[in-house]
Write an enzyme that holds these catalytic residues in place. Structure first.
Site, PDB file in Angstrom:
ATOM      1  N   GLU A 187       0.840  -1.192   0.000  1.00 51.68           N
ATOM      2  CA  GLU A 187       0.000   0.000   0.000  1.00 51.68           C
ATOM      3  C   GLU A 187       0.878   1.245   0.000  1.00 51.68           C
ATOM      4  OE1 GLU A 187      -3.194   0.170   2.845  1.00 51.68           O
ATOM      5  OE2 GLU A 187      -3.655  -1.959   2.585  1.00 51.68           O
ATOM      6  N   HIS A 200      -4.368   6.389   0.812  1.00 48.46           N
ATOM      7  CA  HIS A 200      -3.646   5.117   0.726  1.00 48.46           C
ATOM      8  C   HIS A 200      -4.250   4.289  -0.398  1.00 48.46           C
ATOM      9  CE1 HIS A 200      -7.021   3.656   3.231  1.00 48.46           C
ATOM     10  NE2 HIS A 200      -6.663   2.421   2.904  1.00 48.46           N
ATOM     11  N   HIS A 216      -5.267   0.367  -2.112  1.00 53.72           N
ATOM     12  CA  HIS A 216      -5.646  -1.032  -1.885  1.00 53.72           C
ATOM     13  C   HIS A 216      -5.158  -1.796  -3.117  1.00 53.72           C
ATOM     14  CE1 HIS A 216      -9.182  -0.303   1.155  1.00 53.72           C
ATOM     15  NE2 HIS A 216      -8.008  -0.017   1.656  1.00 53.72           N
TER      16      HIS A 216
END
Length: 165
Positions: A24, A80, A82
Site C-alpha cells: 500500500e 492510501h 488497496h
C-alpha cells in the site's frame, strides 16, 4: 461545498498505486478547508505494508508543524491504496481511523474514491462516502463518487452518484 481534488493529483496517485502492486502507498492530504492542494507521499511504516498502511510518524509531525506557519497547509486527510482490491474502506481502515472528520482518499490503479472519518459512518461504523469536485483545467466536474481509468492510462471516466443530504 464539496471537497476538491485536481485530476492531476488523482492521476498521479493512481499511477503510483499501480506501480506498487505488492504494498500500500500512503500519504497526507494537505490544503485549506476541503480543497486538497498537495498530496505528500510518505513511507509506509506498517509492519505488513502489503495489507495495511501507517503514515510515517516523522512526516506527520512535520506536516503538523508546517500547518502552524502563516498560510501553511492544514492536514485535511490521508490517502492510501488497496493494491488487490477496491477503494472502499476495510474493517482495518475503520479500526485505525479517528472520527475527526478528516478525508480519506483510497486509490487503486484504476479507481479513486473519497471518504470522511466520522463517529457513526455508513461504512464499518466509521466512514461516509463523500462526493467531490475535480478541477481539470478550466472545467470542474462536480459531485463525483469516483474517478475510473478505462483501460488506457490516458482514458478516464467519472462516476456520478446521488448522496443523501
Amino acid at each position: 461545498m464539496n471537497p476538491r481534488i485536481s485530476r492531476a493529483t488523482l492521476t498521479r496517485l493512481m499511477v503510483l498505486a499501480g506501480q506498487s502492486p505488492d504494498a500500500e502507498i500512503c500519504g497526507i492530504l494537505r490544503g485549506h478547508g476541503d480543497a486538497v492542494r498537495a498530496a505528500l507521499a510518505t513511507a509506509n511504516a506498517a509492519a505488513d505494508p502489503a495489507r495495511r498502511f501507517e503514515i510515517d510518524p516523522a512526516m506527520l509531525l512535520r506536516c503538523h508543524r508546517l500547518a502552524r506557519r502563516p498560510g501553511g497547509f492544514e492536514i485535511i486527510g490521508y490517502y492510501h491504496s488497496h493494491p488487490g482490491g477496491r477503494p472502499f474502506p476495510s474493517a482495518t481502515d475503520a479500526a485505525m481511523a479517528q472520527p475527526d472528520g478528516k478525508l480519506w482518499l483510497i486509490v487503486t490503479r484504476d479507481e479513486a474514491r473519497l471518504w470522511r472519518a466520522v463517529a457513526q459512518g455508513d461504512m464499518h461504523g466509521r466512514f461516509d462516502a463523500v462526493a467531490f469536485d475535480m478541477p481539470t483545467g478550466n472545467r470542474i466536474d462536480t459531485s463525483l463518487a469516483a474517478v475510473l481509468r478505462s483501460g488506457r492510462e490516458d482514458s478516464w471516466s467519472v462516476e456520478l452518484e446521488y448522496f443523501r443530504d
